[in-house]
Write a protein that holds these residues in place. Structure first.
Motif, PDB file in Angstrom:
ATOM      1  N   GLY A   1     -35.542  20.605  38.836  1.00 11.29           N
ATOM      2  CA  GLY A   1     -35.020  19.591  39.738  1.00 11.29           C
ATOM      3  C   GLY A   1     -35.140  18.173  39.223  1.00 11.29           C
ATOM      4  O   GLY A   1     -34.826  17.225  39.939  1.00 11.29           O
ATOM      5  N   LYS A   2     -35.583  18.000  37.976  1.00  9.60           N
ATOM      6  CA  LYS A   2     -35.725  16.667  37.400  1.00  9.60           C
ATOM      7  C   LYS A   2     -34.918  16.569  36.108  1.00  9.60           C
ATOM      8  O   LYS A   2     -34.640  17.564  35.449  1.00  9.60           O
ATOM      9  CB  LYS A   2     -37.196  16.356  37.123  1.00  9.60           C
ATOM     10  CG  LYS A   2     -38.027  16.244  38.394  1.00  9.60           C
ATOM     11  CD  LYS A   2     -39.439  15.778  38.102  1.00  9.60           C
ATOM     12  CE  LYS A   2     -40.226  15.615  39.390  1.00  9.60           C
ATOM     13  NZ  LYS A   2     -41.615  15.147  39.148  1.00  9.60           N
ATOM     14  N   VAL A   3     -34.565  15.336  35.775  1.00  4.39           N
ATOM     15  CA  VAL A   3     -33.735  15.071  34.592  1.00  4.39           C
ATOM     16  C   VAL A   3     -34.628  14.839  33.372  1.00  4.39           C
ATOM     17  O   VAL A   3     -35.647  14.146  33.450  1.00  4.39           O
ATOM     18  CB  VAL A   3     -32.849  13.838  34.816  1.00  4.39           C
ATOM     19  CG1 VAL A   3     -32.035  13.533  33.556  1.00  4.39           C
ATOM     20  CG2 VAL A   3     -31.932  14.049  36.004  1.00  4.39           C
ATOM     21  N   ILE A   4     -34.241  15.431  32.262  1.00  7.88           N
ATOM     22  CA  ILE A   4     -34.879  15.162  30.976  1.00  7.88           C
ATOM     23  C   ILE A   4     -33.814  14.592  30.058  1.00  7.88           C
ATOM     24  O   ILE A   4     -32.726  15.166  29.925  1.00  7.88           O
ATOM     25  CB  ILE A   4     -35.480  16.435  30.359  1.00  7.88           C
ATOM     26  CG1 ILE A   4     -36.508  17.056  31.304  1.00  7.88           C
ATOM     27  CG2 ILE A   4     -36.119  16.118  29.012  1.00  7.88           C
ATOM     28  CD1 ILE A   4     -37.038  18.391  30.818  1.00  7.88           C
ATOM     29  N   LEU A   5     -34.103  13.471  29.432  1.00  7.80           N
ATOM     30  CA  LEU A   5     -33.150  12.792  28.554  1.00  7.80           C
ATOM     31  C   LEU A   5     -33.758  12.568  27.177  1.00  7.80           C
ATOM     32  O   LEU A   5     -34.966  12.334  27.052  1.00  7.80           O
ATOM     33  CB  LEU A   5     -32.752  11.435  29.142  1.00  7.80           C
ATOM     34  CG  LEU A   5     -31.942  11.425  30.438  1.00  7.80           C
ATOM     35  CD1 LEU A   5     -31.951  10.036  31.036  1.00  7.80           C
ATOM     36  CD2 LEU A   5     -30.520  11.903  30.184  1.00  7.80           C
TER      37      LEU A   5
END
Length: 247
Positions: free
Chosen positions: A182-186
């Motif tokens: 549910g979280k963004v990794i960039l």
């Protein structure tokens, strides 16, 4: 023996429990090993203690350890509770209590092996995706720019894929994103020939702010996270404009 507090301290008695002592204190000596101020003797004989189980050990001061234990009925209840918990674990593992540790060790070995296999499969999947995604790179003022999202990958795979893209595209800027838990990794990469004008850290912060996060890193590689996965496509779409503005 009972003596004045000052006399007890002069003899080297240690106050271990942070208590407030009266002018006359009880001093307990155990051979030549320890002399301490005692808040009170709680049993007449050590045999009164009965069953004894140590449940905790910690440091309270330099060179001083504190042992906490249960005795008598409380120690028995504690032991019975531990046996029940061991039996519950054994039931889950479908093993006898005495075999539970070995069975659990085998399960953990299998989990580690499966994690390695999953990592390998993710890497292969990312490689398959990268083959088709490489064609999506745009050229802006002579610089290849690729900003895209990958599915079912972790941070390690993102890094490997980033290096792969940089090697294939040569002079380029690459930003990759994925959603995990549910979280963004960039992750952002800039080839060495472009880091004078374009910094991966500046780029990753620009993208991360749009997905509710922040990050940082070196001029050639930077990472970030975010809490707004629904905004990832829009954030990635803004990368070419940032590159064109900063070249």
């Amino acid at each position: 023996q009972l003596m004045a507090y000052d006399d007890a301290v002069k003899q080297g008695a240690m106050a271990l429990f942070g208590e407030k002592y009266s002018d006359t204190v009880r001093v307990v000596a155990m051979g030549d090993f320890s002399t301490e101020l005692c808040g009170g003797t709680h049993v007449g004989h050590s045999g009164d203690i009965g069953f004894f189980r140590i449940v905790a050990e910690s440091g309270v001061a330099a060179g001083i350890r504190r042992i906490e234990a249960l005795t008598g009925d409380a120690a028995l209840a504690y032991t019975q509770q531990q046996e029940q918990q061991l039996q519950q674990v054994a039931d889950v593992l479908k093993a006898a209590p005495q075999e539970a540790a070995q069975k659990l060790s085998q399960i953990l070995d299998n989990v580690r092996q499966m994690e390695k296999e999953i990592a390998t499969l993710r890497s292969k999947l990312a490689g398959i995706q990268s083959t088709s995604l490489i064609e999506q790179a745009q050229e802006i003022k002579g610089v290849r720019v690729l900003a895209t999202a990958l599915e079912n990958v972790n941070v390690r795979t993102l890094r490997e894929t980033l290096d792969n893209f940089k090697n294939q595209l040569k002079s380029c800027v690459v930003v990759l994103g994925t959603i995990e838990g549910g979280k963004v990794i960039l992750i952002a990469g800039v080839t060495d020939d472009l880091t004078v004008k374009l910094k991966a850290g500046d780029l990753i912060n620009f993208v991360a702010q749009q997905v509710g996060g922040k990050g940082g890193g070196r001029a050639d590689m930077a990472q970030a996270g975010g809490t707004l996965p629904e905004k990832l496509p829009q954030a990635l779409a803004s990368v070419p404009g940032w590159v064109e503005q900063n070249l």
